[in-house]
Design an enzyme around this catalytic site. Structure first.
Site, PDB file in Angstrom:
ATOM      1  CG  ASN A  90     -13.020 133.455 108.230  1.00 53.15           C
ATOM      2  OD1 ASN A  90     -12.640 132.961 107.174  1.00 53.15           O
ATOM      3  ND2 ASN A  90     -13.814 134.509 108.276  1.00 53.15           N
ATOM      4  CG  HIS A 133     -18.502 132.719 113.503  1.00 55.79           C
ATOM      5  ND1 HIS A 133     -17.508 132.980 114.433  1.00 55.79           N
ATOM      6  CD2 HIS A 133     -18.156 133.397 112.385  1.00 55.79           C
ATOM      7  CE1 HIS A 133     -16.612 133.799 113.894  1.00 55.79           C
ATOM      8  NE2 HIS A 133     -16.976 134.059 112.642  1.00 55.79           N
ATOM      9  CG  LEU A 134     -21.747 127.787 108.517  1.00 56.22           C
ATOM     10  CD1 LEU A 134     -20.543 127.427 107.654  1.00 56.22           C
ATOM     11  CD2 LEU A 134     -22.789 126.662 108.481  1.00 56.22           C
ATOM     12  CG  HIS A 135     -18.970 133.763 107.908  1.00 56.71           C
ATOM     13  ND1 HIS A 135     -19.186 135.111 108.125  1.00 56.71           N
ATOM     14  CD2 HIS A 135     -17.880 133.445 108.642  1.00 56.71           C
ATOM     15  CE1 HIS A 135     -18.253 135.582 108.943  1.00 56.71           C
ATOM     16  NE2 HIS A 135     -17.447 134.592 109.273  1.00 56.71           N
ATOM     17  CD  GLN A 165     -11.926 132.452 114.805  1.00 52.29           C
ATOM     18  OE1 GLN A 165     -10.948 131.743 114.592  1.00 52.29           O
ATOM     19  NE2 GLN A 165     -12.876 132.150 115.672  1.00 52.29           N
ATOM     20  CG  ASP A 188     -21.965 139.262 109.700  1.00 57.91           C
ATOM     21  OD1 ASP A 188     -21.153 138.341 109.914  1.00 57.91           O
ATOM     22  OD2 ASP A 188     -21.673 140.473 109.827  1.00 57.91           O
ATOM     23  CB  ILE A 189     -23.759 143.292 112.856  1.00 54.28           C
ATOM     24  CG1 ILE A 189     -24.463 144.508 113.396  1.00 54.28           C
ATOM     25  CG2 ILE A 189     -22.263 143.442 112.892  1.00 54.28           C
ATOM     26  CD1 ILE A 189     -24.244 144.721 114.894  1.00 54.28           C
TER      27      ILE A 189
HETATM   28  P1  AMP Z   1     -15.087 136.279 111.529  1.00 59.46           P
HETATM   29  O1  AMP Z   1     -14.318 137.420 110.915  1.00 59.46           O
HETATM   30  O2  AMP Z   1     -15.090 135.021 110.726  1.00 59.46           O
HETATM   31  O3  AMP Z   1     -14.665 136.059 112.970  1.00 59.46           O
HETATM   32  O4  AMP Z   1     -16.587 136.746 111.530  1.00 59.46           O
HETATM   33  C1  AMP Z   1     -17.185 137.474 112.571  1.00 59.46           C
HETATM   34  C2  AMP Z   1     -18.442 138.060 112.013  1.00 59.46           C
HETATM   35  O5  AMP Z   1     -19.278 138.438 113.084  1.00 59.46           O
HETATM   36  C3  AMP Z   1     -18.217 139.309 111.154  1.00 59.46           C
HETATM   37  O6  AMP Z   1     -18.740 139.071 109.849  1.00 59.46           O
HETATM   38  C4  AMP Z   1     -18.968 140.396 111.911  1.00 59.46           C
HETATM   39  O7  AMP Z   1     -19.592 141.321 111.055  1.00 59.46           O
HETATM   40  C5  AMP Z   1     -19.965 139.592 112.722  1.00 59.46           C
HETATM   41  N1  AMP Z   1     -20.426 140.203 113.954  1.00 59.46           N
HETATM   42  C6  AMP Z   1     -19.657 140.738 114.938  1.00 59.46           C
HETATM   43  N2  AMP Z   1     -20.426 141.174 115.953  1.00 59.46           N
HETATM   44  C7  AMP Z   1     -21.704 140.879 115.607  1.00 59.46           C
HETATM   45  C8  AMP Z   1     -22.968 141.075 116.226  1.00 59.46           C
HETATM   46  N3  AMP Z   1     -23.072 141.669 117.421  1.00 59.46           N
HETATM   47  N4  AMP Z   1     -24.079 140.660 115.583  1.00 59.46           N
HETATM   48  C9  AMP Z   1     -23.985 140.080 114.370  1.00 59.46           C
HETATM   49  N5  AMP Z   1     -22.830 139.850 113.731  1.00 59.46           N
HETATM   50  C10 AMP Z   1     -21.704 140.249 114.334  1.00 59.46           C
END
Ligand code: AMP
Ligand code: ZN
Length: 114
Positions: A87, A100-102, A94, A31-32
């Protein structure tokens, strides 16, 4: 692939990511904006907006996403305590509408989540 979906672009290689696992169905990357010392995202390459959209035909695929998440937790040395989060929908926080799975670990988790 869905137009303008950032995770579809990562899955196709059009957009870069710090990838840690890839096969024909699934991709994992860091995750970024990590919320824990280890914060991995595991996605199916198939576009689904959210967990709320998953159907019976996706059972095997989503089971694989979770199995890969657990394997990566072990590989990243957080196998003794990690958290899986999906989420689903804006109210749940979300922000990226490609399922996506965290996988979070490397620190003590609190409960209940916010
Ligand atoms: P959610 O809030 O459950 O939709 O999680 C989305 C996640 O994606 C967040 O934790 C962001 O930090 C992550 N994210 C968004 N863009 C990128 C990216 N380009 N590379 C890696 N992670 C990302
Ligand atoms: Zn997508």
């Amino acid at each position: 692939m869905k137009k303008d979906c950032i995770f579809c672009k990562i899955a196709s290689g059009e957009f870069p990511a710090d990838k840690i696992y890839e096969d024909e169905d699934v991709l994992a990357f860091y995750d970024i904006r990590p919320q824990a010392p280890k914060h991995i995202l595991v996605i199916p390459k198939l576009h689904l907006d959210s967990p709320g959209e998953a159907k019976e035909e996706h059972d095997a695929l989503m089971g694989k996403v979770m199995r890969i998440g657990a394997d990566l937790a072990k590989r990243e040395k957080i196998g003794d305590g990690f958290r899986f989060i999906f989420n689903s929908g804006e109210n749940a926080g979300q922000t990226v509408f490609h399922i996506h799975l965290h996988v979070l670990g490397g620190r003590r988790m609190t409960w209940p989540p916010g």
